[in-house]
Design a protein around this motif. Sequence first.
Motif, short mmCIF file in Angstrom:
data_model
loop_
_atom_site.label_atom_id
_atom_site.label_comp_id
_atom_site.label_asym_id
_atom_site.label_seq_id
_atom_site.Cartn_x
_atom_site.Cartn_y
_atom_site.Cartn_z
N UNK A 47 0.84 -1.19 0.00
CA UNK A 47 0.00 0.00 0.00
C UNK A 47 0.87 1.25 0.00
N UNK A 48 0.45 2.22 -0.78
CA UNK A 48 1.05 3.55 -0.83
C UNK A 48 -0.11 4.54 -0.77
N UNK A 49 0.22 5.83 -0.78
CA UNK A 49 -0.83 6.86 -0.72
C UNK A 49 -0.62 7.90 -1.81
N UNK A 50 -1.70 8.57 -2.17
CA UNK A 50 -1.60 9.65 -3.14
C UNK A 50 -0.90 10.84 -2.49
N UNK A 74 -5.71 13.72 -1.25
CA UNK A 74 -4.34 13.50 -0.79
C UNK A 74 -4.36 12.50 0.37
N UNK A 75 -3.45 11.53 0.33
CA UNK A 75 -3.36 10.54 1.40
C UNK A 75 -4.18 9.29 1.16
N UNK A 76 -5.03 9.29 0.11
CA UNK A 76 -5.87 8.12 -0.17
C UNK A 76 -4.98 6.90 -0.41
N UNK A 77 -5.22 5.79 0.30
CA UNK A 77 -4.40 4.60 0.08
C UNK A 77 -4.79 3.88 -1.21
N UNK A 78 -3.77 3.40 -1.92
CA UNK A 78 -3.95 2.56 -3.10
C UNK A 78 -2.93 1.42 -3.00
N UNK A 106 3.83 10.69 -7.93
CA UNK A 106 2.54 11.07 -7.35
C UNK A 106 2.16 10.21 -6.14
N UNK A 107 3.09 9.33 -5.72
CA UNK A 107 2.81 8.39 -4.62
C UNK A 107 3.77 8.59 -3.47
N UNK A 108 3.28 8.30 -2.26
CA UNK A 108 4.07 8.47 -1.04
C UNK A 108 3.81 7.28 -0.11
N UNK A 109 4.53 7.26 0.99
CA UNK A 109 4.31 6.23 2.01
C UNK A 109 2.88 6.31 2.52
N UNK A 110 2.27 5.16 2.72
CA UNK A 110 0.89 5.13 3.19
C UNK A 110 0.82 5.32 4.70
N UNK A 166 -11.68 -4.49 8.53
CA UNK A 166 -12.61 -3.45 8.11
C UNK A 166 -11.91 -2.23 7.51
N UNK A 167 -10.59 -2.34 7.33
CA UNK A 167 -9.80 -1.21 6.85
C UNK A 167 -9.17 -1.51 5.51
N UNK A 168 -9.27 -0.58 4.56
CA UNK A 168 -8.57 -0.68 3.29
C UNK A 168 -7.30 0.14 3.42
N UNK A 169 -6.16 -0.51 3.21
CA UNK A 169 -4.88 0.19 3.30
C UNK A 169 -3.90 -0.50 4.22
#
Length: 171
Positions: A47-50, A74-78, A106-110, A166-169
Motif C-alpha cells: 500500500x502507498x498513498x496519493x 491526498x493521502x488516499x491509500x492505493x 505522485x505516490x508516497x508512504x501510506x 474493516x480497513x482498506x490500506x
Amino acid sequence: MRAMPQRLGLSILILALISMVSAITGSARAQDEETRTGFSGLPVPRFVALKKDVVNGRAGPSLDLDVVVIYRKKGLPVKVIAETSDNVWRRVEDHTGRRVWINRSMLAENKHALIEERTVIFAEPTEEALPRARLEPGVMAKLEMCEGDWCRVKTKDFRGWAEKQNLWGTF
C-alpha cells in the motif's frame, strides 16, 4: 448429417479455449496477491498513498495515454500491484477495485486507511473494550499502529482500535 460432428467439434474447441482463458486469468489473479519484489526493490503488492490533492490514473504507463480517473484526495491509500521495468510507473488498485497506472512521483508512504464498512472503534484492541465511536464507510483515518488483527486509528474527532479486516490500506 455431416454438419453435426463438425458443430460438436467446434463446441468442444470453444469450451477448451474458455477453460484455458479462465485458468490463465485465475492464476494471474492469484499471482497479483502473491508478494514478490518489484523493480523498485520494494514488495509488490504493497500500500502507498496519493501524494497530491489531484492525481491522474491512466489507462497505461505513459503520459500519452488517456486519464481514466482523477483522484482528488491526498493521502488516499492505493495498492501497488505492478511496476514498470524502468521503475517510473505503478499499476495500482483502489478501494473500489479499479486498476490504473500512476507515475511514482505522485505516490508516497501510506499513513492512512479507509473504513470499508460501518466499524466501531474501541478503547483497546478487543471487542470487549469500551466503544469510542462508530465510523461510516469511506471515512479516511490516520493509521497510528497495527498489532495482530487490530489497528489504532485516528480521525478528526476520535482515536481508537479498529479491526484490520474493516480497513482498506493495511495487510
